[in-house]
Every structure is written in C-alpha cells, then in structure tokens.
Design a protein around this motif. Sequence first.
Motif, short mmCIF file in Angstrom:
data_model
loop_
_atom_site.label_atom_id
_atom_site.label_comp_id
_atom_site.label_asym_id
_atom_site.label_seq_id
_atom_site.Cartn_x
_atom_site.Cartn_y
_atom_site.Cartn_z
N GLU A 108 0.82 -1.20 0.00
CA GLU A 108 0.00 0.00 0.00
C GLU A 108 0.87 1.26 0.00
OE1 GLU A 108 -4.03 0.01 0.56
OE2 GLU A 108 -3.04 -1.24 -0.93
N GLU A 109 1.96 1.24 0.74
CA GLU A 109 2.84 2.40 0.78
C GLU A 109 3.47 2.66 -0.59
OE1 GLU A 109 6.63 4.23 3.32
OE2 GLU A 109 5.81 2.24 3.80
N ALA A 111 3.61 6.10 -5.35
CA ALA A 111 3.64 6.20 -6.81
C ALA A 111 2.43 6.94 -7.38
CB ALA A 111 3.72 4.81 -7.42
N GLN A 112 1.24 6.75 -6.76
CA GLN A 112 0.02 7.24 -7.37
C GLN A 112 -0.72 8.29 -6.54
OE1 GLN A 112 -2.47 3.92 -8.45
NE2 GLN A 112 -0.75 2.68 -9.10
N GLU A 157 3.06 13.81 3.30
CA GLU A 157 1.81 13.08 3.16
C GLU A 157 1.99 11.57 3.27
OE1 GLU A 157 0.33 14.53 -0.56
OE2 GLU A 157 -0.87 16.08 0.41
N VAL A 158 3.06 11.06 2.69
CA VAL A 158 3.32 9.62 2.77
C VAL A 158 3.59 9.22 4.21
CG1 VAL A 158 4.85 7.73 2.05
CG2 VAL A 158 4.21 9.52 0.41
N GLN A 159 4.41 10.01 4.91
CA GLN A 159 4.76 9.69 6.29
C GLN A 159 3.57 9.81 7.23
OE1 GLN A 159 7.92 12.55 6.65
NE2 GLN A 159 9.52 11.02 6.32
N GLN A 160 2.63 10.69 6.95
CA GLN A 160 1.46 10.82 7.80
C GLN A 160 0.58 9.56 7.74
OE1 GLN A 160 -0.82 14.49 7.60
NE2 GLN A 160 1.03 15.65 7.09
#
Length: 297
Positions: A141-142, A147-148, A275-278
Amino acid sequence: MTSSLEDLEQQLVQLRAQLREARRARDTAAVAHIRGELRKVEVAWEHALDVEVAVDAAPGEQQIALRIPTPPGTRGTAPPSRSAPREKRSTQVAVPIREQVHQALTLLGAPASPKLISSAFEAFFGKPLVATKLASLRRDEERSFTAQGYARPYYICAALTHDRLTPTRGLLAVSVWPLPRRIMGPLSPRMDFLTHAIGTAEQIQRLNAAGHPPSDAAWQLLRRFALNIPGAHEDDTLDPARVISAARNEIVVHQESDDTARDSAADRARTQLNEVQQLFGAAPMHNALRDTGGASN
C-alpha cells in the motif's frame, strides 16, 4: 439525499488533490478550510459504508452485503443450481485482500493487529485471511500511495507511535480515518480495545436485527472482549448491549487524556511529516542514521 459511496469517494479524491495544491502554495487559510471539508466527507463516507455493509440484499440475491454464509443445513424453498455455489465462491476469491482488511477494520473501528483483523473477518464474513498476504500488505500500500498519491479512495496504512511518529509494529489502520485516530498514545491500546468490543457488539446487533444469526465465531470474539471489560459479562450471559454500555463507561474515564495525547501527536505529525509519512510513519531512527551515514549503538 445521502450521497453514494462513489460520489463521496470522488469528492475525497478531489479534496485531497486540492489540499495538495494548497499546501504547495503555502495557502494556510485554504489548507485549513479544505481539511475541514475533507474531514466532513470522510465521516460521511464511513457512514455510507456502514450502511451499505449492514443493509440486506434484495430478495433473490445469492448473498447479502455482509457476505454472510448460509448456515449449515439450511434449505431453501427450491434447490440451488449447480452453478450458484461456484459463482459465489469465485466472487469471494476475487475480493482483494486489501478490501477484506478494510471491511474488518471498518467493523472494528480502530487500528488492529493482523491476527484480530483475521479473526473478525472470519467471524463475520466466514473466511480466514491469509497471514502471508497480510504481512506484505502495508508495504504494498505504501508503494502504491508513493507512486500514485490519492488514486484510490482509501489505503491500508500504519498506526503511528505518539512520540516518534514511526509506524507502530503490527497495527494496521485505514487512511481515511482522521489522523488522531491513527495515532497510538499511552492509553490508546486500551481505548482501541474498547472500540473493537463496541464494533463487534454492534455488528452482532445488526445481524440479529436483520434476521441473520451471528456465527459461533462472532459470539466467541465478543466473549473475548467482554471478559476483559468490567461489567460487560455476568456468569454465562453475553448481551451485546451490555458489552457496549460497559465499554463506553470505561471509555469516558480515559477519553480526555487519550484525546489530548493523540491530538498533540497529530499536530506534530502535520508539521513534521509529509503526506506519505502521515499515513505510513516516519523512518525509524536507525534507518535515518544509516541513510545519513551516521552510526547507532
């Protein structure tokens, strides 16, 4: 008129894209406004999903939205066609593991371990989850989110530690949940345990109300919760309403302290994490030191 899941999911995608642009433009007023709208739509989406899961399918359909299997020995007014069981099996197999996990987490209502997720899914949807697939799901999922971006209406993400904002080992969450709900403070494990108990009891109540007796596994899962909640269990009597009441009474005791810890950590996460890290957590310290050429003892 209540918006459909599809409409709400489209709104989520649009709002997240707007939020990304507002943050890039450093427009703090727009960011605050969009965040507020995003939270409203997230709540509406979860409510719509709960309704969809709980509502009975129309007469004549092979299975209801809950995918509750036909109890052994149950006979209909007419024998089923030979193709019907195969069609039902293929439909269940086709459901991606991420959607199965999402169903279980939505039912439980709080971050949960793969073992509990699998138990809840088996208890209410009649099929155990494959542990090996669960092990790699969060990483998959990460990679997909990195990527998207917000291409999907939700992602299976990590619960975050309140102090270091790193992924909590072994706990999965849903990306559309508010950030504080995905953070684990000192009291959060107990609070989430009580939330799991409430979600399980409420699902049993919905099944009873719909005329679909819960499975033995569902009652066993509720009993496991009830035995660890004061006032939720008496002798051999197991009442979902009593479990809900006892769990909520204890939640009230810890609610303020837990909310404070989660909200404080969420505020730090919004300023310190991208955003990814959140969603998936900051890199653990030993990885950060390794990536910067440092050393750790």
